[in-house]
Write a protein that holds these residues in place. Structure first.
Motif, short mmCIF file in Angstrom:
data_model
loop_
_atom_site.label_atom_id
_atom_site.label_comp_id
_atom_site.label_asym_id
_atom_site.label_seq_id
_atom_site.Cartn_x
_atom_site.Cartn_y
_atom_site.Cartn_z
N PRO A 27 60.97 40.99 45.27
CA PRO A 27 60.62 41.27 46.67
C PRO A 27 61.81 41.31 47.62
O PRO A 27 61.73 41.95 48.67
CB PRO A 27 59.67 40.12 47.04
CG PRO A 27 59.11 39.65 45.73
CD PRO A 27 60.22 39.83 44.74
N THR A 42 63.63 43.54 51.68
CA THR A 42 64.44 43.08 52.80
C THR A 42 65.81 43.73 52.82
O THR A 42 66.30 44.19 53.87
CB THR A 42 64.60 41.55 52.74
OG1 THR A 42 63.30 40.95 52.72
CG2 THR A 42 65.37 41.04 53.94
N PHE A 69 47.85 39.42 43.04
CA PHE A 69 47.82 39.52 44.50
C PHE A 69 46.59 40.29 44.97
O PHE A 69 46.22 41.29 44.36
CB PHE A 69 49.06 40.25 45.02
CG PHE A 69 50.35 39.51 44.84
CD1 PHE A 69 50.63 38.38 45.59
CD2 PHE A 69 51.30 39.95 43.94
CE1 PHE A 69 51.83 37.70 45.43
CE2 PHE A 69 52.50 39.28 43.76
CZ PHE A 69 52.76 38.15 44.52
N ASN A 74 46.75 40.26 51.10
CA ASN A 74 47.80 39.23 51.08
C ASN A 74 49.16 39.84 50.73
O ASN A 74 50.18 39.45 51.31
CB ASN A 74 47.45 38.13 50.08
CG ASN A 74 46.35 37.21 50.59
OD1 ASN A 74 46.12 37.13 51.80
ND2 ASN A 74 45.66 36.53 49.69
N TRP A 75 49.17 40.76 49.80
CA TRP A 75 50.42 41.41 49.44
C TRP A 75 50.92 42.27 50.60
O TRP A 75 52.12 42.32 50.89
CB TRP A 75 50.25 42.24 48.18
CG TRP A 75 51.49 42.98 47.71
CD1 TRP A 75 51.59 44.29 47.41
CD2 TRP A 75 52.79 42.42 47.46
NE1 TRP A 75 52.86 44.61 47.02
CE2 TRP A 75 53.62 43.48 47.03
CE3 TRP A 75 53.32 41.14 47.57
CZ2 TRP A 75 54.96 43.29 46.71
CZ3 TRP A 75 54.67 40.96 47.26
CH2 TRP A 75 55.47 42.03 46.83
N LYS A 126 50.48 41.70 53.80
CA LYS A 126 51.07 40.79 54.78
C LYS A 126 52.46 40.36 54.35
O LYS A 126 53.39 40.28 55.15
CB LYS A 126 50.18 39.55 54.95
CG LYS A 126 48.92 39.78 55.74
CD LYS A 126 48.03 38.55 55.73
CE LYS A 126 48.71 37.35 56.37
NZ LYS A 126 47.80 36.17 56.41
N GLN A 127 52.63 40.10 53.05
CA GLN A 127 53.92 39.63 52.56
C GLN A 127 54.99 40.71 52.67
O GLN A 127 56.11 40.43 53.10
CB GLN A 127 53.79 39.15 51.11
CG GLN A 127 55.07 38.52 50.58
CD GLN A 127 54.86 37.86 49.22
OE1 GLN A 127 53.73 37.56 48.82
NE2 GLN A 127 55.95 37.64 48.50
N VAL A 128 54.65 41.94 52.28
CA VAL A 128 55.67 42.99 52.31
C VAL A 128 56.04 43.33 53.76
O VAL A 128 57.19 43.69 54.04
CB VAL A 128 55.23 44.26 51.55
CG1 VAL A 128 54.95 43.92 50.09
CG2 VAL A 128 54.04 44.94 52.19
N GLU A 129 55.09 43.21 54.67
CA GLU A 129 55.44 43.40 56.08
C GLU A 129 56.45 42.36 56.54
O GLU A 129 57.43 42.68 57.21
CB GLU A 129 54.19 43.34 56.96
CG GLU A 129 54.51 43.53 58.44
CD GLU A 129 53.30 43.34 59.34
OE1 GLU A 129 53.28 43.94 60.42
OE2 GLU A 129 52.39 42.58 58.96
N SER A 130 56.20 41.10 56.15
CA SER A 130 57.11 40.04 56.56
C SER A 130 58.50 40.21 55.94
O SER A 130 59.50 39.73 56.49
CB SER A 130 56.54 38.67 56.16
OG SER A 130 56.54 38.49 54.75
N LEU A 131 58.57 40.90 54.81
CA LEU A 131 59.85 41.11 54.14
C LEU A 131 60.62 42.31 54.70
O LEU A 131 61.77 42.52 54.35
CB LEU A 131 59.62 41.31 52.63
CG LEU A 131 59.18 40.06 51.86
CD1 LEU A 131 58.68 40.43 50.47
CD2 LEU A 131 60.32 39.05 51.78
#
Length: 290
Positions: free
Chosen positions: A110, A114, A152, A156-157, A159-164
């Motif tokens: 992941p 970033t 995943f 949820n996935w 949300k995580q990729v957006e945060s990354l």
């Protein structure tokens, strides 16, 4: 209100465009450069090209193909398949890609999301999410053309990729792929409600009304399809006219725009008004290309 984008997805297998059904059956369509040229001339907003052989075959992106087909398009071109490193992304951008769609490498590492967003800008990085119901009936993200579960949930996935740092999410339903039953609106709404980045949805279109249903969901930025656009020359223009008739904001600026046409229950052109016939011009290229 921002226009909704209409995106064509080209699935590439063995170097040619194919029609995909549930990520299992593939029917040949033709050369990708021909598809890109015609999609561009019919008024598509963007094109997503996915080389589905690259990752399973442990092959790097086909830079020669990307360089070749990018000459035929004048709309943003996103490329996915075989991407493993930042160097791969850089090479694709240099070959003509405007955006990059990553899938399996985003799951495996992941931090690539970033780093790629830092180097190329988040607007360049799309995370592709392939999802379907698992054996327990729960929605789950899969990789390897739908064969490898990740554990995943799609939301949820997302949300995580957006945060990354992902700039967009390409949400694709494996269950609906090629089935013409419409988008999986349940999952789309859940994903769209938990992220703020643009969401592109794909999988299941068989009628223009399916685009309308998804486009009305808040935070769905673009509606995409693959098989739907393969067999009708002006399907993109007529789809945009259909969307506009249902008060969905789209960019409809090709010379032949079908604005004054009526549609039958199947979403096909039913009638042209006399004014439309009188003023119809037969250049089917977007104004900016002519």
């Amino acid at each position: 209100m921002l226009n909704k984008r209409l995106i064509a997805c080209l699935v590439i297998k063995n170097g040619i465009v194919v029609q995909s059904i549930n990520f299992k059956q593939y029917l040949p369509i033709g050369r990708p450069e021909i598809a890109v040229e015609f999609l561009n001339s019919w008024g598509v907003d963007e094109i997503v090209l996915l080389d589905i052989d690259a990752t399973p075959n442990k092959r790097s992106p086909n830079l020669e193909m990307v360089s070749r087909i990018s000459r035929y398009g004048f709309v943003p071109l996103a490329i996915g398949g075989g991407i493993k490193t930042i160097s791969d992304i850089r090479a694709l951008v240099q070959a003509g890609a405007d955006k990059i769609a990553i899938n399996q490498i985003a799951i495996a590492n992941p931090t690539v999301i970033t780093e790629a967003a830092r180097v190329f800008g988040c607007q360049c990085i799309i995370v592709s999410i392939d999802m379907k119901r698992n054996q327990d009936g729960e929605y789950e993200v899969f990789t390897n053309s739908g064969r490898k579960p990740t554990g995943f949930s799609p939301w949820n996935w997302a949300k995580q990729v957006e945060s990354l740092g992902a700039g967009e999410i390409f949400l694709n339903s494996i269950d609906r792929d090629g089935c013409q039953e419409g988008y999986d609106l349940e999952v789309i709404e859940k994903v769209a409600n938990v992220v703020s980045v643009p969401v592109i949805v794909c999988g299941g279109v068989g009628h223009p009304q399916h685009f309308v249903e998804a486009a009305r969901i808040e935070n769905v930025s673009a509606v995409a399809a693959a098989n739907f656009f393969h067999f009708s020359e002006h399907s993109i223009i007529t789809t945009k006219a259909y969307l506009e008739n249902t008060n969905i904001n789209v960019r409809l600026d090709s010379y032949a725009n079908y604005r004054d046409c009526l549609f039958d229950d199947n979403g096909r052109l039913a009638k042209k008004t006399d004014d439309y016939l009188e003023n119809l011009r037969f250049e089917f290229y977007p104004k900016e290309v002519i």
